[in-house]
Design a protein around this motif. Structure first.
Motif, PDB file in Angstrom:
ATOM      1  N   MET A   1       0.842  -1.175   0.000  1.00 19.28           N
ATOM      2  CA  MET A   1       0.000   0.000   0.000  1.00 19.28           C
ATOM      3  C   MET A   1       0.886   1.236   0.000  1.00 19.28           C
ATOM      4  O   MET A   1       1.500   1.542   1.000  1.00 19.28           O
ATOM      5  N   PRO A   2       0.962   1.910  -1.098  1.00 18.16           N
ATOM      6  CA  PRO A   2       1.813   3.101  -1.134  1.00 18.16           C
ATOM      7  C   PRO A   2       1.153   4.292  -0.439  1.00 18.16           C
ATOM      8  O   PRO A   2      -0.030   4.547  -0.608  1.00 18.16           O
ATOM      9  N   GLU A   3       1.979   4.985   0.335  1.00 17.89           N
ATOM     10  CA  GLU A   3       1.532   6.259   0.892  1.00 17.89           C
ATOM     11  C   GLU A   3       1.663   7.275  -0.234  1.00 17.89           C
ATOM     12  O   GLU A   3       2.734   7.453  -0.794  1.00 17.89           O
ATOM     13  N   ILE A   4       0.568   7.928  -0.555  1.00 16.90           N
ATOM     14  CA  ILE A   4       0.596   8.885  -1.656  1.00 16.90           C
ATOM     15  C   ILE A   4       0.759  10.318  -1.174  1.00 16.90           C
ATOM     16  O   ILE A   4       1.095  11.196  -1.951  1.00 16.90           O
ATOM     17  N   ASP A   5       0.504  10.541   0.137  1.00 16.34           N
ATOM     18  CA  ASP A   5       0.650  11.894   0.672  1.00 16.34           C
ATOM     19  C   ASP A   5       0.641  11.844   2.192  1.00 16.34           C
ATOM     20  O   ASP A   5       0.077  10.930   2.793  1.00 16.34           O
ATOM     21  N   ALA A   6       1.275  12.835   2.789  1.00 21.84           N
ATOM     22  CA  ALA A   6       1.238  13.043   4.230  1.00 21.84           C
ATOM     23  C   ALA A   6       0.938  14.521   4.451  1.00 21.84           C
ATOM     24  O   ALA A   6       1.521  15.386   3.780  1.00 21.84           O
ATOM     25  N   PHE A   7      -0.005  14.811   5.358  1.00 30.57           N
ATOM     26  CA  PHE A   7      -0.463  16.176   5.548  1.00 30.57           C
ATOM     27  C   PHE A   7      -0.915  16.347   6.991  1.00 30.57           C
ATOM     28  O   PHE A   7      -1.836  15.668   7.439  1.00 30.57           O
ATOM     29  N   LEU A   8      -0.237  17.211   7.735  1.00 26.01           N
ATOM     30  CA  LEU A   8      -0.594  17.525   9.121  1.00 26.01           C
ATOM     31  C   LEU A   8      -0.791  16.278   9.983  1.00 26.01           C
ATOM     32  O   LEU A   8      -1.745  16.159  10.735  1.00 26.01           O
ATOM     33  N   GLY A   9       0.119  15.328   9.850  1.00 29.10           N
ATOM     34  CA  GLY A   9       0.057  14.097  10.642  1.00 29.10           C
ATOM     35  C   GLY A   9      -0.833  13.021  10.058  1.00 29.10           C
ATOM     36  O   GLY A   9      -0.902  11.915  10.578  1.00 29.10           O
ATOM     37  N   LEU A  10      -1.536  13.329   8.985  1.00 26.06           N
ATOM     38  CA  LEU A  10      -2.395  12.357   8.311  1.00 26.06           C
ATOM     39  C   LEU A  10      -1.604  11.662   7.207  1.00 26.06           C
ATOM     40  O   LEU A  10      -0.834  12.303   6.500  1.00 26.06           O
ATOM     41  N   SER A  11      -1.810  10.367   7.071  1.00 27.78           N
ATOM     42  CA  SER A  11      -1.172   9.597   6.017  1.00 27.78           C
ATOM     43  C   SER A  11      -2.256   9.099   5.070  1.00 27.78           C
ATOM     44  O   SER A  11      -3.215   8.445   5.490  1.00 27.78           O
ATOM     45  N   PHE A  12      -2.127   9.437   3.785  1.00 26.15           N
ATOM     46  CA  PHE A  12      -3.110   9.063   2.766  1.00 26.15           C
ATOM     47  C   PHE A  12      -2.521   7.925   1.940  1.00 26.15           C
ATOM     48  O   PHE A  12      -1.436   8.065   1.378  1.00 26.15           O
ATOM     49  N   CYS A  13      -3.260   6.813   1.849  1.00 22.70           N
ATOM     50  CA  CYS A  13      -2.742   5.614   1.178  1.00 22.70           C
ATOM     51  C   CYS A  13      -3.770   5.017   0.235  1.00 22.70           C
ATOM     52  O   CYS A  13      -4.974   5.105   0.462  1.00 22.70           O
ATOM     53  N   LEU A  14      -3.266   4.398  -0.820  1.00 16.22           N
ATOM     54  CA  LEU A  14      -4.082   3.635  -1.760  1.00 16.22           C
ATOM     55  C   LEU A  14      -3.532   2.217  -1.817  1.00 16.22           C
ATOM     56  O   LEU A  14      -2.328   2.023  -1.961  1.00 16.22           O
ATOM     57  N   TYR A  15      -4.409   1.230  -1.720  1.00 14.69           N
ATOM     58  CA  TYR A  15      -4.008  -0.171  -1.848  1.00 14.69           C
ATOM     59  C   TYR A  15      -4.086  -0.576  -3.314  1.00 14.69           C
ATOM     60  O   TYR A  15      -4.958  -0.114  -4.051  1.00 14.69           O
ATOM     61  N   PHE A  16      -3.199  -1.474  -3.722  1.00 15.68           N
ATOM     62  CA  PHE A  16      -3.284  -2.054  -5.052  1.00 15.68           C
ATOM     63  C   PHE A  16      -4.476  -3.013  -5.113  1.00 15.68           C
ATOM     64  O   PHE A  16      -4.748  -3.728  -4.146  1.00 15.68           O
ATOM     65  N   PHE A  17      -5.169  -3.057  -6.241  1.00 17.44           N
ATOM     66  CA  PHE A  17      -6.296  -3.969  -6.489  1.00 17.44           C
ATOM     67  C   PHE A  17      -7.393  -3.849  -5.417  1.00 17.44           C
ATOM     68  O   PHE A  17      -8.043  -4.829  -5.089  1.00 17.44           O
ATOM     69  N   ASP A  18      -7.619  -2.664  -4.868  1.00 17.87           N
ATOM     70  CA  ASP A  18      -8.541  -2.473  -3.741  1.00 17.87           C
ATOM     71  C   ASP A  18      -9.913  -1.982  -4.213  1.00 17.87           C
ATOM     72  O   ASP A  18     -10.378  -0.924  -3.827  1.00 17.87           O
ATOM     73  N   ASN A  19     -10.583  -2.784  -5.040  1.00 21.49           N
ATOM     74  CA  ASN A  19     -11.911  -2.400  -5.498  1.00 21.49           C
ATOM     75  C   ASN A  19     -12.939  -3.510  -5.277  1.00 21.49           C
ATOM     76  O   ASN A  19     -14.014  -3.475  -5.841  1.00 21.49           O
ATOM     77  N   LYS A  20     -12.619  -4.469  -4.436  1.00 25.73           N
ATOM     78  CA  LYS A  20     -13.536  -5.594  -4.208  1.00 25.73           C
ATOM     79  C   LYS A  20     -14.505  -5.326  -3.056  1.00 25.73           C
ATOM     80  O   LYS A  20     -15.706  -5.459  -3.208  1.00 25.73           O
ATOM     81  N   GLN A  21     -13.996  -4.930  -1.897  1.00 26.59           N
ATOM     82  CA  GLN A  21     -14.833  -4.800  -0.709  1.00 26.59           C
ATOM     83  C   GLN A  21     -15.764  -3.588  -0.772  1.00 26.59           C
ATOM     84  O   GLN A  21     -16.956  -3.702  -0.563  1.00 26.59           O
ATOM     85  N   HIS A  22     -15.229  -2.426  -1.047  1.00 27.52           N
ATOM     86  CA  HIS A  22     -16.037  -1.207  -1.001  1.00 27.52           C
ATOM     87  C   HIS A  22     -16.606  -0.818  -2.365  1.00 27.52           C
ATOM     88  O   HIS A  22     -17.535  -0.039  -2.433  1.00 27.52           O
ATOM     89  N   LYS A  23     -16.024  -1.319  -3.424  1.00 25.15           N
ATOM     90  CA  LYS A  23     -16.449  -1.073  -4.805  1.00 25.15           C
ATOM     91  C   LYS A  23     -16.271   0.378  -5.250  1.00 25.15           C
ATOM     92  O   LYS A  23     -15.957   0.634  -6.386  1.00 25.15           O
ATOM     93  N   LEU A  24     -16.496   1.341  -4.373  1.00 27.53           N
ATOM     94  CA  LEU A  24     -16.344   2.754  -4.723  1.00 27.53           C
ATOM     95  C   LEU A  24     -14.878   3.165  -4.709  1.00 27.53           C
ATOM     96  O   LEU A  24     -14.091   2.623  -3.935  1.00 27.53           O
ATOM     97  N   PRO A  25     -14.506   4.144  -5.521  1.00 25.10           N
ATOM     98  CA  PRO A  25     -13.153   4.706  -5.410  1.00 25.10           C
ATOM     99  C   PRO A  25     -12.980   5.301  -4.015  1.00 25.10           C
ATOM    100  O   PRO A  25     -13.806   6.090  -3.559  1.00 25.10           O
ATOM    101  N   HIS A  26     -11.938   4.874  -3.320  1.00 22.40           N
ATOM    102  CA  HIS A  26     -11.756   5.324  -1.945  1.00 22.40           C
ATOM    103  C   HIS A  26     -10.274   5.419  -1.589  1.00 22.40           C
ATOM    104  O   HIS A  26      -9.420   4.897  -2.291  1.00 22.40           O
ATOM    105  N   ILE A  27     -10.030   6.094  -0.478  1.00 17.07           N
ATOM    106  CA  ILE A  27      -8.676   6.294   0.019  1.00 17.07           C
ATOM    107  C   ILE A  27      -8.652   5.962   1.508  1.00 17.07           C
ATOM    108  O   ILE A  27      -9.633   6.187   2.223  1.00 17.07           O
ATOM    109  N   HIS A  28      -7.541   5.408   1.955  1.00 16.01           N
ATOM    110  CA  HIS A  28      -7.344   5.093   3.362  1.00 16.01           C
ATOM    111  C   HIS A  28      -6.581   6.252   3.994  1.00 16.01           C
ATOM    112  O   HIS A  28      -5.551   6.676   3.456  1.00 16.01           O
ATOM    113  N   VAL A  29      -7.084   6.742   5.118  1.00 18.59           N
ATOM    114  CA  VAL A  29      -6.435   7.843   5.824  1.00 18.59           C
ATOM    115  C   VAL A  29      -6.108   7.358   7.229  1.00 18.59           C
ATOM    116  O   VAL A  29      -6.988   6.874   7.951  1.00 18.59           O
TER     117      VAL A  29
END
Length: 89
Positions: free
Chosen positions: A1-29
């Motif tokens: 899971m690559p971290e794509i950004d860090a902002f004010l202590g928040l880490s924003f990440c996208l998982y590879f192939f992560d469209n099965k469980q939630h189906k919607l485009p989403h980001i992990h914070v």
């Protein structure tokens, strides 16, 4: 899971192939021991928890970069490295 950004202590990440469980485009914070999954297009919290102040910061950051995040999510679900979020300001 690559971290794509860090902002004010928040880490924003996208998982590879992560469209099965939630189906919607989403980001992990992540913040400390907390994690929330946010729909990129709507800003809706799909799962998890962040303290209110950090959640609002994350939602604002996602809204400000929505188009770029959608492009990055499309790459990540295909297994491609989405790269880093570019500062648009």
């Amino acid at each position: 899971m690559p971290e794509i950004d860090a902002f004010l202590g928040l880490s924003f990440c996208l998982y590879f192939f992560d469209n099965k469980q939630h189906k919607l485009p989403h980001i992990h914070v992540k913040y400390g021991g907390y994690e929330v999954i946010v729909a990129i297009e709507t800003g809706e919290c799909l799962e998890g928890y962040l303290p209110n102040k950090q959640r609002k910061r994350a939602e604002c950051h996602i809204a400000a970069h929505r188009a770029q995040l959608m492009d990055m999510w499309r790459k990540a679900v295909k297994g491609q490295n989405p790269g880093k979020l570019e500062d648009l300001c």
